[in-house]
Design a protein around this motif. Sequence first.
Motif, PDB file in Angstrom:
ATOM      1  N   PRO A 168     -13.649  11.702 129.919  1.00  0.00           N
ATOM      2  CA  PRO A 168     -13.627  10.802 131.086  1.00  0.00           C
ATOM      3  C   PRO A 168     -12.343  10.900 131.897  1.00  0.00           C
ATOM      4  CG  PRO A 168     -14.486   9.656 129.168  1.00  0.00           C
ATOM      5  CD  PRO A 168     -13.973  10.979 128.676  1.00  0.00           C
ATOM      6  N   ALA A 169     -11.200  11.068 131.206  1.00  0.00           N
ATOM      7  CA  ALA A 169      -9.937  11.210 131.937  1.00  0.00           C
ATOM      8  C   ALA A 169      -9.904  12.505 132.735  1.00  0.00           C
ATOM      9  CB  ALA A 169      -8.768  11.175 130.961  1.00  0.00           C
ATOM     10  N   PRO A 207     -11.291   4.266 140.305  1.00  0.00           N
ATOM     11  CA  PRO A 207     -11.224   3.101 139.397  1.00  0.00           C
ATOM     12  C   PRO A 207     -12.592   2.479 139.128  1.00  0.00           C
ATOM     13  CG  PRO A 207      -9.490   2.982 141.050  1.00  0.00           C
ATOM     14  CD  PRO A 207     -10.391   4.115 141.449  1.00  0.00           C
ATOM     15  N   GLU A 208     -13.477   2.496 140.133  1.00  0.00           N
ATOM     16  CA  GLU A 208     -14.792   1.871 139.953  1.00  0.00           C
ATOM     17  C   GLU A 208     -15.756   2.726 139.134  1.00  0.00           C
ATOM     18  OE1 GLU A 208     -14.905   4.255 143.773  1.00  0.00           O
ATOM     19  OE2 GLU A 208     -13.528   2.833 142.801  1.00  0.00           O
ATOM     20  N   LYS A 209     -15.367   3.955 138.816  1.00  0.00           N
ATOM     21  CA  LYS A 209     -16.221   4.838 138.015  1.00  0.00           C
ATOM     22  C   LYS A 209     -15.667   5.075 136.613  1.00  0.00           C
ATOM     23  CE  LYS A 209     -18.032   7.313 142.035  1.00  0.00           C
ATOM     24  NZ  LYS A 209     -18.174   8.638 142.704  1.00  0.00           N
ATOM     25  N   ALA A 226     -12.256   3.446 127.975  1.00  0.00           N
ATOM     26  CA  ALA A 226     -11.059   4.102 127.429  1.00  0.00           C
ATOM     27  C   ALA A 226     -10.056   4.441 128.531  1.00  0.00           C
ATOM     28  CB  ALA A 226     -11.463   5.358 126.661  1.00  0.00           C
ATOM     29  N   VAL A 227     -10.538   5.024 129.621  1.00  0.00           N
ATOM     30  CA  VAL A 227      -9.646   5.419 130.719  1.00  0.00           C
ATOM     31  C   VAL A 227      -9.137   4.194 131.462  1.00  0.00           C
ATOM     32  CG1 VAL A 227      -9.464   6.791 132.813  1.00  0.00           C
ATOM     33  CG2 VAL A 227     -10.904   7.588 130.943  1.00  0.00           C
ATOM     34  N   GLY A 228     -10.026   3.251 131.720  1.00  0.00           N
ATOM     35  CA  GLY A 228      -9.626   2.054 132.448  1.00  0.00           C
ATOM     36  C   GLY A 228      -8.575   1.252 131.704  1.00  0.00           C
ATOM     37  N   ILE A 229      -8.780   1.046 130.409  1.00  0.00           N
ATOM     38  CA  ILE A 229      -7.822   0.268 129.622  1.00  0.00           C
ATOM     39  C   ILE A 229      -6.491   1.011 129.501  1.00  0.00           C
ATOM     40  CG2 ILE A 229      -7.359  -0.632 127.307  1.00  0.00           C
ATOM     41  CD1 ILE A 229     -10.286  -1.357 127.096  1.00  0.00           C
ATOM     42  N   TRP A 238     -18.424   5.756 124.084  1.00  0.00           N
ATOM     43  CA  TRP A 238     -17.837   4.418 124.064  1.00  0.00           C
ATOM     44  C   TRP A 238     -16.331   4.470 123.809  1.00  0.00           C
ATOM     45  CZ3 TRP A 238     -20.622   0.351 125.622  1.00  0.00           C
ATOM     46  CH2 TRP A 238     -20.064  -0.914 125.468  1.00  0.00           C
ATOM     47  N   PHE A 239     -15.899   5.418 122.963  1.00  0.00           N
ATOM     48  CA  PHE A 239     -14.486   5.504 122.610  1.00  0.00           C
ATOM     49  C   PHE A 239     -13.797   6.763 123.136  1.00  0.00           C
ATOM     50  CE2 PHE A 239     -16.238   2.912 119.047  1.00  0.00           C
ATOM     51  CZ  PHE A 239     -15.561   1.742 119.338  1.00  0.00           C
TER      52      PHE A 239
END
Length: 282
Positions: free
Chosen positions: A218-219, A225-227, A231-234, A212-213
């Motif tokens: 993830p980066a 963008p859709e995956k 954290a990465v999106g924000i 979640w955090f």
Amino acid sequence: MIVNRNGQIKEGVQLGASYAFLIFYSLLIFLPVLWIIASSFKAGSTLFSTSFFPREFSTVHYRILLQETNFPIWYRNTLVVALFNSMASVILTSLTAYVFSRFSFRGKRLGMMTMLVLQMFPSFLAMVAIYVILLKLGLLDSIWGLLLVYVSGQIPFNTWICKGYMDGISRSLDESARVAGASNFAIFFRIILPLSKPVLVLVAINNFITPWFDFIFPALILRSPEKMTLAVGIFNWISEQANENFTLFAAASMLVALPITLLCLFLHRYIALGKTAGAVKG
């Protein structure tokens, strides 16, 4: 009488000082949180204003997040990863810990020591190896690749915690069940699992919170963008916005923190039991 009175005064001063410290510490923690919550309902774009609470509450930032950005997609991706990781972690960890706790086999001690040694090295040291492995498997820019990293990486640490808890469950229960004709799987599902609920809830929550955090893995793995996860999106979103709309980010932080807060509130008693009982015996 004088000694007794002096002792009571001293105890009263110590008690008052303790309460004063707790009140100060609570304010130190909750005031920034209240500030962010209030800012998420402000109509403007800055965190600073003439009043602590907004004079007019507005939900415009939440509507923008949910209707004009990819925030719902990031939220869904993160929720899927967190739930799947939590469930898979409980299943794999409970089975592994049960085997190490209740069975004797060649290499058991070596296996436990290997898992303990693996915890001494930060997971960041394996980032290059993880990237190469996922590249060879064709799992880069894939939610499944991220799940593979999370699920496999949690097994050693959680196995130690759960094994310590299961070692504290009396083996006489196993023996009584075997006398009654129960198999190892029946003992596991009907005796060990119900009695291990506190530590398994702790494992589930920890492995729900981690993705979640988490930002680093993830980066490293996700590109589309859709995956992306929250954290990465924000982070990418903040870079694009050039830090111009703080109240919108405050609203996003509230939505991110809401599931974790509710989860911990509902399951706090299991968290406390799991943390204390899991270290009783190893």
